[in-house]
Design an enzyme around this catalytic site. Structure first.
Site, PDB file in Angstrom:
ATOM      1  N   LYS A 117       0.849  -1.204   0.000  1.00 17.05           N
ATOM      2  CA  LYS A 117       0.000   0.000   0.000  1.00 17.05           C
ATOM      3  C   LYS A 117       0.881   1.249   0.000  1.00 17.05           C
ATOM      4  CE  LYS A 117      -3.163  -1.550   3.604  1.00 17.05           C
ATOM      5  NZ  LYS A 117      -3.865  -1.121   4.821  1.00 17.05           N
ATOM      6  N   LYS A 163       2.811   1.962   2.475  1.00 14.31           N
ATOM      7  CA  LYS A 163       2.823   2.448   3.868  1.00 14.31           C
ATOM      8  C   LYS A 163       3.901   1.665   4.640  1.00 14.31           C
ATOM      9  CE  LYS A 163      -1.556   3.430   5.779  1.00 14.31           C
ATOM     10  NZ  LYS A 163      -2.903   3.042   6.246  1.00 14.31           N
TER      11      LYS A 163
HETATM   12  N1  C2G Z   1     -10.464   5.824  10.846  1.00 10.78           N
HETATM   13  C1  C2G Z   1     -11.444   6.655  11.412  1.00 10.78           C
HETATM   14  N2  C2G Z   1     -11.104   7.905  11.825  1.00 10.78           N
HETATM   15  C2  C2G Z   1      -9.810   8.343  11.710  1.00 10.78           C
HETATM   16  C3  C2G Z   1      -8.823   7.500  11.167  1.00 10.78           C
HETATM   17  C4  C2G Z   1      -9.172   6.230  10.737  1.00 10.78           C
HETATM   18  O1  C2G Z   1     -12.608   6.257  11.521  1.00 10.78           O
HETATM   19  N3  C2G Z   1      -9.513   9.610  12.139  1.00 10.78           N
HETATM   20  C5  C2G Z   1     -10.862   4.481  10.390  1.00 10.78           C
HETATM   21  C6  C2G Z   1     -10.630   4.264   8.904  1.00 10.78           C
HETATM   22  O2  C2G Z   1     -11.712   4.767   8.146  1.00 10.78           O
HETATM   23  C7  C2G Z   1     -10.521   2.743   8.830  1.00 10.78           C
HETATM   24  C8  C2G Z   1      -9.917   2.355  10.198  1.00 10.78           C
HETATM   25  O3  C2G Z   1     -10.066   3.510  11.044  1.00 10.78           O
HETATM   26  O4  C2G Z   1     -11.812   2.171   8.715  1.00 10.78           O
HETATM   27  C9  C2G Z   1      -8.448   2.008  10.105  1.00 10.78           C
HETATM   28  O5  C2G Z   1      -7.775   3.087   9.477  1.00 10.78           O
HETATM   29  P1  C2G Z   1      -6.273   2.812   8.957  1.00 10.78           P
HETATM   30  O6  C2G Z   1      -5.474   2.201  10.039  1.00 10.78           O
HETATM   31  O7  C2G Z   1      -5.795   4.075   8.304  1.00 10.78           O
HETATM   32  O8  C2G Z   1      -6.468   1.677   7.865  1.00 10.78           O
HETATM   33  P2  C2G Z   1      -6.482   1.875   6.278  1.00 10.78           P
HETATM   34  O9  C2G Z   1      -5.153   2.348   5.831  1.00 10.78           O
HETATM   35  O10 C2G Z   1      -7.687   2.663   5.974  1.00 10.78           O
HETATM   36  O11 C2G Z   1      -6.594   0.366   5.756  1.00 10.78           O
HETATM   37  O12 C2G Z   1      -8.523  -3.218   3.381  1.00 10.78           O
HETATM   38  C10 C2G Z   1      -8.800  -2.019   4.080  1.00 10.78           C
HETATM   39  C11 C2G Z   1      -7.518  -1.406   4.565  1.00 10.78           C
HETATM   40  O13 C2G Z   1      -6.760  -2.318   5.316  1.00 10.78           O
HETATM   41  C12 C2G Z   1      -7.815  -0.172   5.420  1.00 10.78           C
END
Ligand code: C2G
Length: 169
Positions: A54, A56
Site C-alpha cells: 500500500k 505504507k
Molecule cells: N479511521 C477513522 N477515523 C480516523 C482514522 C481512521 O474512523 N480519524 C478508520 C478508517 O476509516 C478505517 C480504520 O479507522 O476504517 C483504520 O484506518 P487505517 O489504520 O488508516 O487503515 P487503512 O489504511 O484505511 O486500511 O482493506 C482495508 C484497509 O486495510 C484499510
C-alpha cells in the site's frame, strides 16, 4: 473482560480491516461503534508486507498493532490482512453479518453487500496516523536545533564564569 453472548440467538459478527498504526482516538471510536453493532468484532490487521504494497511503512509491527487491538475492550479477534482480495473469503470464514469501515472508504466495498451488510461509519475528524507522524517528525527536528543552541549558550556562560574566577585568583 469482554461480554460473552449467552443468549440463544445466533452471535452477530462484525468485520473490519485496517493498519491501526499509532493507535488513536479515531481508531478507538470506530471500533467501539462497530462492536456495538454486534456480539463479536473481528479485525483484519494489515500485515507489514501488505502495508508495503500500500506504500505504507507502519511505526508499529503487525504483532504490536494486533496486540494493541486485542488489549482494547472492543476487539474480540484479529487476523492478518495480506491482500485486498481476501475480504469475501474472510466474510465467509468468520460468518460475518456486518462489514464496516470508516467513511473515507464509503462505497469502496459495496460489491460485498451480496454476502453481508456493508456499512460506513463517520470518520473522526482532525486525527490521523499521518498527522501524528508529521507532528513527531517536526518536533524532533526543531527541538534538537533549539536544544543545541541552548546548550551552547549555557556552555559559554560556564566558560566565561570559569575564566573570570581564574582571573581573580
Ligand atoms: N479511521 C477513522 N477515523 C480516523 C482514522 C481512521 O474512523 N480519524 C478508520 C478508517 O476509516 C478505517 C480504520 O479507522 O476504517 C483504520 O484506518 P487505517 O489504520 O488508516 O487503515 P487503512 O489504511 O484505511 O486500511 O482493506 C482495508 C484497509 O486495510 C484499510
Amino acid at each position: 473482560m469482554k461480554p460473552v453472548n449467552t443468549e440463544s440467538r445466533p452471535r452477530k459478527t462484525v468485520l473490519t480491516y485496517g493498519t491501526f498504526d499509532l493507535f488513536h482516538v479515531g481508531h478507538a471510536r470506530l471500533l467501539k461503534r462497530l462492536r456495538q453493532l454486534g456480539d463479536r468484532l473481528v479485525v483484519g490487521v494489515s500485515s507489514d508486507e501488505f502495508n508495503a504494497s500500500k506504500g505504507k511503512k507502519s511505526f508499529c509491527s503487525f504483532e504490536e498493532r494486533a496486540e494493541i487491538l486485542l488489549a482494547t475492550e472492543f476487539v474480540d479477534e484479529v487476523f492478518a490482512e495480506d491482500s485486498w482480495e481476501q475480504k469475501r473469503k474472510d466474510i465467509k470464514r468468520f460468518n460475518a453479518d456486518i462489514f464496516g469501515m470508516g467513511s473515507d472508504w464509503s462505497g469502496k466495498f459495496d460489491d460485498l453487500n451480496d454476502c453481508c451488510e456493508v456499512i460506513y461509519l463517520d470518520r473522526t475528524q482532525d486525527v490521523s496516523t499521518t498527522d501524528i507522524k508529521k507532528a513527531l517528525a517536526k518536533i524532533s527536528a526543531e527541538d534538537v536545533i533549539q536544544l543545541e543552541s541552548s546548550l551552547h549558550a549555557a556552555l559559554d556562560i560556564v566558560v566565561n564564569l570559569a575564566s573570570s574566577v581564574g582571573n581573580t585568583k
